[in-house]
Design a protein around this motif. Sequence first.
Motif, PDB file in Angstrom:
ATOM      1  N   ASP A   1       7.368  14.353 -14.523  1.00 30.37           N
ATOM      2  CA  ASP A   1       6.455  15.278 -13.834  1.00 30.37           C
ATOM      3  C   ASP A   1       5.792  14.661 -12.607  1.00 30.37           C
ATOM      4  N   THR A   2       5.420  13.389 -12.683  1.00 31.08           N
ATOM      5  CA  THR A   2       4.749  12.733 -11.560  1.00 31.08           C
ATOM      6  C   THR A   2       5.681  12.634 -10.364  1.00 31.08           C
ATOM      7  N   ILE A   3       6.923  12.241 -10.606  1.00 34.29           N
ATOM      8  CA  ILE A   3       7.896  12.130  -9.523  1.00 34.29           C
ATOM      9  C   ILE A   3       8.177  13.499  -8.927  1.00 34.29           C
ATOM     10  N   GLN A   4       8.324  14.506  -9.752  1.00 36.36           N
ATOM     11  CA  GLN A   4       8.615  15.851  -9.251  1.00 36.36           C
ATOM     12  C   GLN A   4       7.435  16.420  -8.469  1.00 36.36           C
ATOM     13  N   ARG A   5       6.228  16.167  -8.945  1.00 34.27           N
ATOM     14  CA  ARG A   5       5.038  16.637  -8.216  1.00 34.27           C
ATOM     15  C   ARG A   5       5.005  15.986  -6.829  1.00 34.27           C
ATOM     16  N   HIS A   6       5.273  14.688  -6.779  1.00 35.35           N
ATOM     17  CA  HIS A   6       5.258  13.987  -5.502  1.00 35.35           C
ATOM     18  C   HIS A   6       6.369  14.510  -4.580  1.00 35.35           C
ATOM     19  N   ARG A   7       7.563  14.720  -5.120  1.00 37.24           N
ATOM     20  CA  ARG A   7       8.683  15.227  -4.325  1.00 37.24           C
ATOM     21  C   ARG A   7       8.339  16.590  -3.734  1.00 37.24           C
ATOM     22  N   GLU A   8       7.794  17.472  -4.549  1.00 35.75           N
ATOM     23  CA  GLU A   8       7.444  18.817  -4.089  1.00 35.75           C
ATOM     24  C   GLU A   8       6.338  18.785  -3.035  1.00 35.75           C
ATOM     25  N   ALA A   9       5.340  17.919  -3.257  1.00 38.34           N
ATOM     26  CA  ALA A   9       4.240  17.801  -2.296  1.00 38.34           C
ATOM     27  C   ALA A   9       4.741  17.222  -0.976  1.00 38.34           C
ATOM     28  N   ARG A  10       5.637  16.239  -1.045  1.00 41.08           N
ATOM     29  CA  ARG A  10       6.212  15.638   0.158  1.00 41.08           C
ATOM     30  C   ARG A  10       7.024  16.688   0.916  1.00 41.08           C
ATOM     31  N   GLU A  11       7.832  17.467   0.202  1.00 44.15           N
ATOM     32  CA  GLU A  11       8.636  18.508   0.850  1.00 44.15           C
ATOM     33  C   GLU A  11       7.751  19.551   1.525  1.00 44.15           C
ATOM     34  N   ALA A  12       6.642  19.923   0.884  1.00 44.26           N
ATOM     35  CA  ALA A  12       5.727  20.901   1.476  1.00 44.26           C
ATOM     36  C   ALA A  12       5.075  20.333   2.740  1.00 44.26           C
ATOM     37  N   LEU A  13       4.719  19.053   2.715  1.00 41.85           N
ATOM     38  CA  LEU A  13       4.118  18.430   3.895  1.00 41.85           C
ATOM     39  C   LEU A  13       5.135  18.332   5.026  1.00 41.85           C
ATOM     40  N   VAL A  14       6.349  17.945   4.716  1.00 37.01           N
ATOM     41  CA  VAL A  14       7.402  17.879   5.736  1.00 37.01           C
ATOM     42  C   VAL A  14       7.626  19.264   6.339  1.00 37.01           C
TER      43      VAL A  14
ATOM     44  N   LEU B   1       5.462  21.697   6.568  1.00 31.97           N
ATOM     45  CA  LEU B   1       4.308  21.989   7.426  1.00 31.97           C
ATOM     46  C   LEU B   1       4.446  21.275   8.770  1.00 31.97           C
ATOM     47  N   LEU B   2       4.822  20.013   8.742  1.00 33.40           N
ATOM     48  CA  LEU B   2       4.950  19.246   9.978  1.00 33.40           C
ATOM     49  C   LEU B   2       6.124  19.738  10.829  1.00 33.40           C
ATOM     50  N   GLN B   3       7.206  20.144  10.196  1.00 29.73           N
ATOM     51  CA  GLN B   3       8.320  20.725  10.951  1.00 29.73           C
ATOM     52  C   GLN B   3       7.899  22.027  11.609  1.00 29.73           C
ATOM     53  N   GLY B   4       7.122  22.820  10.893  1.00 24.85           N
ATOM     54  CA  GLY B   4       6.606  24.063  11.476  1.00 24.85           C
ATOM     55  C   GLY B   4       5.695  23.783  12.654  1.00 24.85           C
ATOM     56  N   THR B   5       4.871  22.763  12.525  1.00 23.45           N
ATOM     57  CA  THR B   5       3.990  22.358  13.623  1.00 23.45           C
ATOM     58  C   THR B   5       4.823  21.940  14.828  1.00 23.45           C
ATOM     59  N   ASN B   6       5.869  21.161  14.566  1.00 24.15           N
ATOM     60  CA  ASN B   6       6.764  20.729  15.628  1.00 24.15           C
ATOM     61  C   ASN B   6       7.394  21.928  16.337  1.00 24.15           C
ATOM     62  N   GLU B   7       7.807  22.921  15.565  1.00 23.99           N
ATOM     63  CA  GLU B   7       8.423  24.115  16.160  1.00 23.99           C
ATOM     64  C   GLU B   7       7.432  24.871  17.038  1.00 23.99           C
ATOM     65  N   VAL B   8       6.181  24.964  16.602  1.00 22.09           N
ATOM     66  CA  VAL B   8       5.165  25.657  17.399  1.00 22.09           C
ATOM     67  C   VAL B   8       4.920  24.906  18.709  1.00 22.09           C
ATOM     68  N   ILE B   9       4.825  23.583  18.623  1.00 22.65           N
ATOM     69  CA  ILE B   9       4.616  22.795  19.845  1.00 22.65           C
ATOM     70  C   ILE B   9       5.807  22.958  20.776  1.00 22.65           C
ATOM     71  N   THR B  10       7.014  22.882  20.226  1.00 29.40           N
ATOM     72  CA  THR B  10       8.233  23.056  21.024  1.00 29.40           C
ATOM     73  C   THR B  10       8.215  24.394  21.741  1.00 29.40           C
ATOM     74  N   GLU B  11       7.854  25.443  21.010  1.00 31.56           N
ATOM     75  CA  GLU B  11       7.806  26.784  21.596  1.00 31.56           C
ATOM     76  C   GLU B  11       6.751  26.860  22.693  1.00 31.56           C
ATOM     77  N   GLN B  12       5.588  26.272  22.448  1.00 35.39           N
ATOM     78  CA  GLN B  12       4.492  26.357  23.408  1.00 35.39           C
ATOM     79  C   GLN B  12       4.765  25.590  24.695  1.00 35.39           C
ATOM     80  N   ILE B  13       5.434  24.432  24.587  1.00 33.03           N
ATOM     81  CA  ILE B  13       5.664  23.637  25.795  1.00 33.03           C
ATOM     82  C   ILE B  13       7.018  23.918  26.439  1.00 33.03           C
ATOM     83  N   GLY B  14       7.854  24.680  25.733  1.00 32.49           N
ATOM     84  CA  GLY B  14       9.140  25.049  26.296  1.00 32.49           C
ATOM     85  C   GLY B  14      10.157  23.923  26.334  1.00 32.49           C
ATOM     86  N   ARG B  15       9.929  22.883  25.570  1.00 30.56           N
ATOM     87  CA  ARG B  15      10.842  21.737  25.470  1.00 30.56           C
ATOM     88  C   ARG B  15      10.853  21.240  24.034  1.00 30.56           C
ATOM     89  N   LYS B  16      11.985  20.661  23.650  1.00 31.88           N
ATOM     90  CA  LYS B  16      12.049  20.088  22.305  1.00 31.88           C
ATOM     91  C   LYS B  16      11.018  18.978  22.181  1.00 31.88           C
TER      92      LYS B  16
END
Length: 122
Positions: free
Chosen positions: A82-95, A97-112
């Motif tokens: 359970d501890t490993i799975q909780r960590h894996r799921e939390a890490r995936e959710a954070l990744v 979120l950060l990928q979504g943030t990256n996409e928003v920045i990319t869209e806003q600045i018009g560059r990757k």
Amino acid sequence: MSELQFEEQAVEDKFQTFIQTLTDSETYREFAEASEALDEDSEATALLHEFDQKQEQMQQGEFDQSVMSELQDLKSEMADNDTIQRHREAREALVELLQGTNEVITEQIGRKFAQSTGGGCC
């Protein structure tokens, strides 16, 4: 203060606001709590350590069916922990979120933004 220094300070201020917002988010807090729980769970950390050692063993050319079988067994144990799975799921959710943030920045600045171009500098 020069205009460039003013711009750099403004970017730094906004960056610090972003970092604070990120670390205040539920997604990040869950990841931090799951990481702490993983660090404190000796059984889970031992499983991960053993798995890493077996993978390294395979990468160094020490492949045989027994090592592969041990890896499969360890994967199964890790999936049931359970501890490993909780960590894996939390890490995936954070990744995510950060990928979504990256996409928003990319869209806003018009560059990757924040994407590896691969290779070296030249």
